[in-house]
Design a protein around this motif. Structure first.
Motif, mmCIF file in Angstrom:
data_model
loop_
_atom_site.group_PDB
_atom_site.id
_atom_site.type_symbol
_atom_site.label_atom_id
_atom_site.label_comp_id
_atom_site.label_asym_id
_atom_site.label_seq_id
_atom_site.Cartn_x
_atom_site.Cartn_y
_atom_site.Cartn_z
ATOM 1 N N LEU A 1 0.834 -1.203 0.000
ATOM 2 C CA LEU A 1 0.000 0.000 0.000
ATOM 3 C C LEU A 1 0.870 1.254 0.000
ATOM 4 N N VAL A 2 1.880 1.290 0.867
ATOM 5 C CA VAL A 2 2.726 2.490 0.970
ATOM 6 C C VAL A 2 3.375 2.778 -0.388
ATOM 7 N N ASN A 3 3.890 1.739 -1.051
ATOM 8 C CA ASN A 3 4.493 1.951 -2.379
ATOM 9 C C ASN A 3 3.466 2.489 -3.372
ATOM 10 N N GLY A 4 2.235 1.987 -3.290
ATOM 11 C CA GLY A 4 1.169 2.449 -4.174
ATOM 12 C C GLY A 4 0.819 3.916 -3.907
ATOM 13 N N LEU A 5 0.771 4.297 -2.628
ATOM 14 C CA LEU A 5 0.432 5.689 -2.289
ATOM 15 C C LEU A 5 1.490 6.652 -2.817
ATOM 16 N N SER B 1 -7.682 11.179 -11.226
ATOM 17 C CA SER B 1 -8.935 10.460 -10.939
ATOM 18 C C SER B 1 -8.668 9.345 -9.924
ATOM 19 N N PRO B 2 -9.723 8.801 -9.275
ATOM 20 C CA PRO B 2 -9.525 7.801 -8.220
ATOM 21 C C PRO B 2 -8.849 6.524 -8.733
ATOM 22 N N VAL B 3 -8.001 5.924 -7.871
ATOM 23 C CA VAL B 3 -7.299 4.684 -8.216
ATOM 24 C C VAL B 3 -7.452 3.687 -7.061
ATOM 25 N N ASN B 4 -7.895 2.465 -7.384
ATOM 26 C CA ASN B 4 -7.962 1.391 -6.385
ATOM 27 C C ASN B 4 -6.562 0.912 -6.022
ATOM 28 N N LEU B 5 -6.293 0.739 -4.715
ATOM 29 C CA LEU B 5 -5.046 0.115 -4.265
ATOM 30 C C LEU B 5 -5.413 -1.046 -3.355
ATOM 31 N N GLY B 6 -5.129 -2.245 -3.798
ATOM 32 C CA GLY B 6 -5.469 -3.424 -3.002
ATOM 33 C C GLY B 6 -4.885 -4.659 -3.650
ATOM 34 N N ASN B 7 -4.970 -5.762 -2.925
ATOM 35 C CA ASN B 7 -4.498 -7.042 -3.455
ATOM 36 C C ASN B 7 -5.718 -7.855 -3.883
ATOM 37 N N PRO B 8 -5.816 -8.246 -5.155
ATOM 38 C CA PRO B 8 -7.052 -8.900 -5.613
ATOM 39 C C PRO B 8 -7.233 -10.362 -5.179
ATOM 40 N N GLU B 9 -6.325 -10.901 -4.377
ATOM 41 C CA GLU B 9 -6.510 -12.306 -3.957
ATOM 42 C C GLU B 9 -7.636 -12.386 -2.928
ATOM 43 N N GLU B 10 -8.742 -12.980 -3.352
ATOM 44 C CA GLU B 10 -9.982 -12.948 -2.558
ATOM 45 C C GLU B 10 -10.207 -14.267 -1.816
ATOM 46 N N HIS B 11 -10.633 -14.159 -0.553
ATOM 47 C CA HIS B 11 -10.974 -15.355 0.243
ATOM 48 C C HIS B 11 -12.225 -15.070 1.060
ATOM 49 N N THR B 12 -12.897 -16.144 1.491
ATOM 50 C CA THR B 12 -13.982 -15.929 2.452
ATOM 51 C C THR B 12 -13.348 -15.688 3.822
ATOM 52 N N ILE B 13 -14.127 -15.076 4.722
ATOM 53 C CA ILE B 13 -13.616 -14.796 6.075
ATOM 54 C C ILE B 13 -13.345 -16.115 6.812
ATOM 55 N N LEU B 14 -14.176 -17.125 6.526
ATOM 56 C CA LEU B 14 -13.939 -18.432 7.159
ATOM 57 C C LEU B 14 -12.601 -19.020 6.694
ATOM 58 N N ASP C 1 -25.135 -4.291 7.639
ATOM 59 C CA ASP C 1 -24.644 -3.691 6.383
ATOM 60 C C ASP C 1 -23.241 -4.156 5.993
ATOM 61 N N ASP C 2 -22.814 -5.299 6.521
ATOM 62 C CA ASP C 2 -21.471 -5.811 6.207
ATOM 63 C C ASP C 2 -21.381 -6.134 4.710
ATOM 64 N N PRO C 3 -20.458 -5.520 3.967
ATOM 65 C CA PRO C 3 -20.337 -5.871 2.542
ATOM 66 C C PRO C 3 -20.102 -7.371 2.365
ATOM 67 N N GLN C 4 -20.875 -7.988 1.463
ATOM 68 C CA GLN C 4 -20.823 -9.446 1.316
ATOM 69 C C GLN C 4 -19.692 -9.921 0.421
ATOM 70 N N LYS C 5 -19.252 -9.066 -0.502
ATOM 71 C CA LYS C 5 -18.170 -9.432 -1.416
ATOM 72 C C LYS C 5 -17.319 -8.200 -1.620
ATOM 73 N N ARG C 6 -16.011 -8.375 -1.645
ATOM 74 C CA ARG C 6 -15.169 -7.213 -1.962
ATOM 75 C C ARG C 6 -13.851 -7.692 -2.540
ATOM 76 N N LYS C 7 -13.511 -7.130 -3.686
ATOM 77 C CA LYS C 7 -12.257 -7.463 -4.348
ATOM 78 C C LYS C 7 -11.926 -6.342 -5.328
ATOM 79 N N PRO C 8 -10.717 -5.823 -5.272
ATOM 80 C CA PRO C 8 -10.412 -4.695 -6.162
ATOM 81 C C PRO C 8 -10.100 -5.139 -7.579
ATOM 82 N N ASP C 9 -10.564 -4.325 -8.533
ATOM 83 C CA ASP C 9 -10.065 -4.419 -9.898
ATOM 84 C C ASP C 9 -8.892 -3.438 -9.941
ATOM 85 N N ILE C 10 -7.667 -3.935 -10.142
ATOM 86 C CA ILE C 10 -6.498 -3.031 -10.059
ATOM 87 C C ILE C 10 -5.855 -2.790 -11.433
ATOM 88 N N ARG C 11 -6.633 -2.989 -12.499
ATOM 89 C CA ARG C 11 -6.050 -2.776 -13.836
ATOM 90 C C ARG C 11 -5.564 -1.336 -14.018
#
Ligand SMILES: O=c1ccn([C@@H]2O[C@H](COP(=O)(O)OP(=O)(O)O[C@H]3OC[C@@H](O)[C@H](O)[C@H]3O)[C@@H](O)[C@H]2O)c(=O)[nH]1
Length: 312
Positions: free
Chosen positions: A197-201, A211-224, A248-258
């Motif tokens: 994240l720091v390198n991305g910032l 314009s806005p840019v997503n910064l995240g790791n797209p490797e997605e897992h369930t909380i379990l 209101d807990d978001p049910q799915k979240r994963k960044p598109d970082i293209r």
């Protein structure tokens, strides 16, 4: 600081800690100011990383009015500072602007699905209006802005009482307590390690992308899956306990970082397990530190000045 920049850290220490930066105190390029951005700040700078605001749901819900003030008045103050001194401002926005998303994965052109009166609103609506303010200052006043939409992040120096899932699960696993899964654990997240994240910032700040840019790791897992992974990495015998789901807990979240890949030549490089092992090592040390009572400052010996009488 190592590149020769002078860095002024501004913190009100609501969720931050002096211990996180104490190793820099005394460095000629470092300054620490105890200040709340809800109050105006008059300093001379050429770049502002506006990172203020509690980010953990229990912390930002603890005092929703204060969270709103930080993200609205605090952002206005920082934009006012940027305008006065001609600085560029980077806003730490969030994946929470997408709310409980109906589009998956989330790319920057998605407008989001946010409950404006729910318990998360102080943060997600606060960040949404903070983005609006950035673009109003850009259009009306010519302020240079950068907006990072930060997805779930973890790493060393997180607070023991942070309350977010990674630190909760690691501390629970290390102490043999049950790992608390809210709801069924089928909700998903994708976690990035803090150094990515720091390198991305820094890359975004020094780019020409306004314009806005997503910064995240797209490797997605369930909380379990996260609970099981952390339990295994710690080698813990803790049970997994299912508690009621968060509202209101978001049910799915994963960044598109293209966009970040294309415009910043940035992508996360720290594998999940390597990052988790570093965080586990850190929290193990924190628990030892706490057990040794080192949070309680030791009294300093009185300094007696010789040859002078003190008058009050
Ligand atoms: O002990 C816990 C904590 C959390 N959770 C669950 O784990 C998931 C992640 O929760 P966290 O509190 O870590 O973080 P959230 O994804 O809800 O919010 C985060 O989103 C991105 C950032 O902007 C912020 O850091 C934060 O708001 C949620 O589904 C939550 O319900 C548990 O199952 N158990």
């Amino acid at each position: 600081m190592m590149d020769g920049h002078e860095v002024t850290v501004v913190d009100n220490f609501f969720t931050g800690r002096k211990r996180n930066v104490e190793h820099w105190i005394g460095h000629e390029n470092f300054e620490l100011i105890n200040h709340d951005v809800v109050e105006p700040l008059y300093i001379e700078v050429d770049q502002i990383y506006h990172l203020a605001s509690p980010a953990s749901p229990p912390n930002y819900m603890y005092n929703p009015i204060k969270t709103l003030k930080t993200n609205t008045i605090g952002t206005l103050n920082m934009l006012g500072l940027a305008k006065r001194v001609g600085a560029r401002l980077l806003l730490a926005s969030t994946s929470e602007v997408y709310g409980d998303p109906e589009v998956h994965p989330q790319s920057e052109d998605y407008w989001g699905h946010v409950n404006p009166i729910g318990p998360r609103a102080c943060y997600d609506e606060g960040k949404r209006v903070a983005e609006t303010m950035c673009y109003a200052y850009m259009k009306q006043e010519g302020v240079e802005v950068r907006v990072a939409r930060i997805f779930n992040t973890f790493g060393p120096r997180m607070h023991m009482n942070d309350g977010r899932v990674v630190s909760n699960f690691i501390l629970q696993a290390l102490q043999g307590e049950p790992l608390t899964v809210y709801g069924s654990g089928s909700q998903t997240r994708a976690f990035q390690y803090v150094s990515d994240l720091v390198n991305g910032l820094v890359a975004l700040m020094n780019s020409n992308v306004s314009s806005p840019v997503n910064l995240g790791n797209p490797e997605e897992h369930t909380i379990l899956e996260f609970a099981q992974l952390i339990k295994n990495l710690v080698g813990s015998g803790s049970e997994i306990q299912f508690l009621s789901e968060a509202q209101d807990d978001p049910q799915k979240r994963k960044p598109d970082i293209r966009k970040a890949k294309m415009m910043l030549a940035w992508e996360p490089v720290v594998p999940l397990e390597e990052g988790l092992n570093k965080a586990i090592h850190y929290f193990r040390k924190e628990l030892e530190y706490q057990a040794n009572n080192q949070y309680i400052p030791k009294p300093k010996p009185a300094r007696i000045k010789k040859g002078r009488t003190r008058h009050n």
